[in-house]
Motif scaffolding. Structure first.
Motif, PDB file in Angstrom:
ATOM      1  N   THR A 220      50.064  55.421  28.287  1.00  0.00           N
ATOM      2  CA  THR A 220      48.671  56.424  29.221  1.00  0.00           C
ATOM      3  C   THR A 220      49.051  57.509  30.259  1.00  0.00           C
ATOM      4  OG1 THR A 220      49.162  54.664  31.347  1.00  0.00           O
ATOM      5  CG2 THR A 220      46.601  54.167  30.175  1.00  0.00           C
ATOM      6  N   VAL A 263      40.468  53.121  29.521  1.00  0.00           N
ATOM      7  CA  VAL A 263      41.327  53.117  29.916  1.00  0.00           C
ATOM      8  C   VAL A 263      42.223  54.996  30.515  1.00  0.00           C
ATOM      9  CG1 VAL A 263      44.312  52.859  31.046  1.00  0.00           C
ATOM     10  CG2 VAL A 263      42.336  51.025  30.612  1.00  0.00           C
ATOM     11  N   PRO A 264      41.954  55.311  31.569  1.00  0.00           N
ATOM     12  CA  PRO A 264      42.355  56.850  31.984  1.00  0.00           C
ATOM     13  C   PRO A 264      43.942  56.519  32.091  1.00  0.00           C
ATOM     14  CG  PRO A 264      42.338  56.128  33.973  1.00  0.00           C
ATOM     15  CD  PRO A 264      41.442  55.301  32.741  1.00  0.00           C
ATOM     16  N   TRP A 266      47.742  56.967  33.631  1.00  0.00           N
ATOM     17  CA  TRP A 266      48.365  56.357  34.909  1.00  0.00           C
ATOM     18  C   TRP A 266      49.860  56.675  34.637  1.00  0.00           C
ATOM     19  CZ3 TRP A 266      43.860  52.615  34.095  1.00  0.00           C
ATOM     20  CH2 TRP A 266      43.185  52.041  35.438  1.00  0.00           C
ATOM     21  N   TRP A 376      32.378  50.056  34.197  1.00  0.00           N
ATOM     22  CA  TRP A 376      33.364  50.639  34.614  1.00  0.00           C
ATOM     23  C   TRP A 376      34.027  51.478  35.764  1.00  0.00           C
ATOM     24  CZ3 TRP A 376      37.523  49.761  31.674  1.00  0.00           C
ATOM     25  CH2 TRP A 376      38.581  50.742  31.595  1.00  0.00           C
ATOM     26  N   ASN A 377      32.594  52.198  36.684  1.00  0.00           N
ATOM     27  CA  ASN A 377      33.311  52.512  37.990  1.00  0.00           C
ATOM     28  C   ASN A 377      34.044  50.951  38.559  1.00  0.00           C
ATOM     29  OD1 ASN A 377      31.093  50.990  38.425  1.00  0.00           O
ATOM     30  ND2 ASN A 377      30.241  51.874  39.681  1.00  0.00           N
ATOM     31  N   ASN A 380      37.543  50.919  37.214  1.00  0.00           N
ATOM     32  CA  ASN A 380      38.319  51.936  37.171  1.00  0.00           C
ATOM     33  C   ASN A 380      38.511  51.633  38.795  1.00  0.00           C
ATOM     34  OD1 ASN A 380      39.564  54.256  36.370  1.00  0.00           O
ATOM     35  ND2 ASN A 380      38.593  54.874  37.700  1.00  0.00           N
ATOM     36  N   LYS A 381      38.232  50.879  39.920  1.00  0.00           N
ATOM     37  CA  LYS A 381      38.490  51.308  40.888  1.00  0.00           C
ATOM     38  C   LYS A 381      39.595  49.653  41.185  1.00  0.00           C
ATOM     39  CE  LYS A 381      35.756  49.287  43.706  1.00  0.00           C
ATOM     40  NZ  LYS A 381      35.181  48.958  44.920  1.00  0.00           N
ATOM     41  N   ASP A 384      42.551  51.000  39.613  1.00  0.00           N
ATOM     42  CA  ASP A 384      43.774  51.743  39.896  1.00  0.00           C
ATOM     43  C   ASP A 384      44.195  51.580  41.416  1.00  0.00           C
ATOM     44  OD1 ASP A 384      43.671  54.705  40.487  1.00  0.00           O
ATOM     45  OD2 ASP A 384      42.980  54.831  42.594  1.00  0.00           O
TER      46      ASP A 384
END
Length: 392
Positions: A220, A263-264, A266, A376-377, A380-381, A384
């Motif tokens: 990532t 997964v974005p 990071w 997912w929101n 993700n929060k 993150d």
């Protein structure tokens, strides 16, 4: 006074209890007592005794190979010859009395003969005879061919798929590993035949080598991707993954692939996913030891067991999204866990994790909240927050 039907039931019971021993050491003779009437019974119940004698006379007439032992009783009303025992000179003569037993005995004797020529000690083979007899003809024939091949090639160094026996594949060997090992006189080192893979200890005993274990990771960090020609998703043998020149700040272990793929990016993070029970990889990859490690799995009994085992290997591992708050906020997405027996977790779960595990108990059964069902929101929060850390 025992009837023919009763004796037939006793024959079935004695066969079921003793057929394995009979294969190894056939009895010289077999007898069944009829508990014949005494002289007193004959005198007081002559009609009942006469009916009983006629039933046995008819049965003996229909089974001429059976010897009916007799004795003469002296009574107040005269002498009376009565049957006392059914005598059979061999197991073969016994099973002819019940066609279903005759078929089972024929199969058992044929297969015992076929396996005995492999040189297996008789007592070692006995516990597996029921499984051997229960095989269909195809699987039994394949079992013999496989055993013969391993006898000739005890240290081949091949993988399962390279063994040149038509019909052999990994799932077949996994289901029948105990029989193969028994026919080769090898010890049973792993669990029952209830999985689709073969334990590495059994592969070693058979002289086979395992396929290289592949590991799935997601880079990532854009800088890591750039250093590997833009690769983000990598699946490679463990040794190759361990050899990558990575220095992640954080490791995120995710139980399932579906939850890892979104997964974005990071910076400083590497995702490892789909390890299952192959958690030794966590200590075999050197660059994991220098990173902060997180674990996200399903909120169910199996998920907490895997988490505990992962922490046994990585004591500093921290769980994420495996708490009572996550469960309570998404309880409507949980289902009843259909899984049967689950191995208990290691003793490494935290108090909060044990509370979350206890909260899975429902009046209808154990709950399961699969990680991919959580929106997912929300995921993700939380991710993150823990991966970026305060102030990032």
């Amino acid at each position: 006074m025992r009837t023919p039907d009763y004796i037939l039931d006793q024959i079935r019971i004695r066969y079921d209890n003793n057929w394995r021993d009979w294969l190894v050491s056939p009895p010289d003779a077999l007898s069944f007592s009829l508990t014949p009437p005494t002289a007193h019974t004959i005198a007081r119940n002559a009609d009942a005794v006469a009916t009983w004698l006629r039933a046995w006379q008819e049965w003996a007439h229909d089974h001429p190979t059976v010897h009916m032992r007799t004795v003469t009783r002296r009574t107040l009303i005269g002498t009376q010859q009565v049957y006392t025992h059914v005598d059979l000179h061999s197991v073969d003569s016994l099973v002819t009395l019940i066609p279903a037993l005759e078929e089972r005995w024929y199969t058992a004797t044929q297969r015992y003969s076929d396996t005995s020529v492999l040189g297996v000690p008789q007592e070692q083979l006995k516990p597996y005879l029921a499984q051997i007899v229960a095989l269909d003809d195809y699987d039994f024939s394949l079992l013999i061919r496989i055993a013969q091949w391993f006898i000739k090639n005890p240290k081949s160094g091949l993988t399962i798929r390279q063994v040149p026996v038509p019909g052999l594949h990994t799932k077949w060997l996994a289901r029948h590993r105990s029989l193969v090992l028994a026919l080769l006189g090898l010890p049973q080192l792993s669990e029952a035949d209830d999985c689709d893979d073969v334990d590495v200890r059994d592969l070693d005993a058979l002289g086979l080598r395992p396929l290289p274990t592949s590991i799935d990771i997601i880079l990532t960090d854009p800088e890591d991707q750039q250093s590997l020609s833009g690769l983000r998703h990598i699946r490679a043998p463990l040794a190759e993954i361990a050899g990558l020149r990575l220095r992640p700040r954080q490791i995120l272990v995710i139980e399932n692939k579906q939850s890892a793929l979104p997964v974005p990016d990071w910076p400083g993070v590497v995702v490892i996913h789909s390890l299952g029970n192959f958690l030794d990889a966590l200590v075999a990859i050197p660059w994991i030891a220098c990173a902060q490690a997180w674990y996200w799995g399903d909120l169910d009994r199996a998920g907490f067991t895997l988490l505990s085992r992962a922490r046994t290997r990585l004591p500093g591992l921290t769980s994420v999204l495996m708490d009572r708050d996550t469960l309570s906020q998404h309880i409507d997405l949980a289902v009843i866990d259909p899984t049967g027996r689950i191995d208990p977790p290691d003793s490494t779960l935290t108090i909060a994790e044990r509370e979350a595990l206890a909260a899975l108990t429902h009046e209808a059964g154990q709950l399961r909240l699969e990680q991919e069902r959580i929106p997912w929101n929300y995921v993700n929060k939380i991710l993150d927050k823990v991966l970026r850390g305060p102030g990032r």
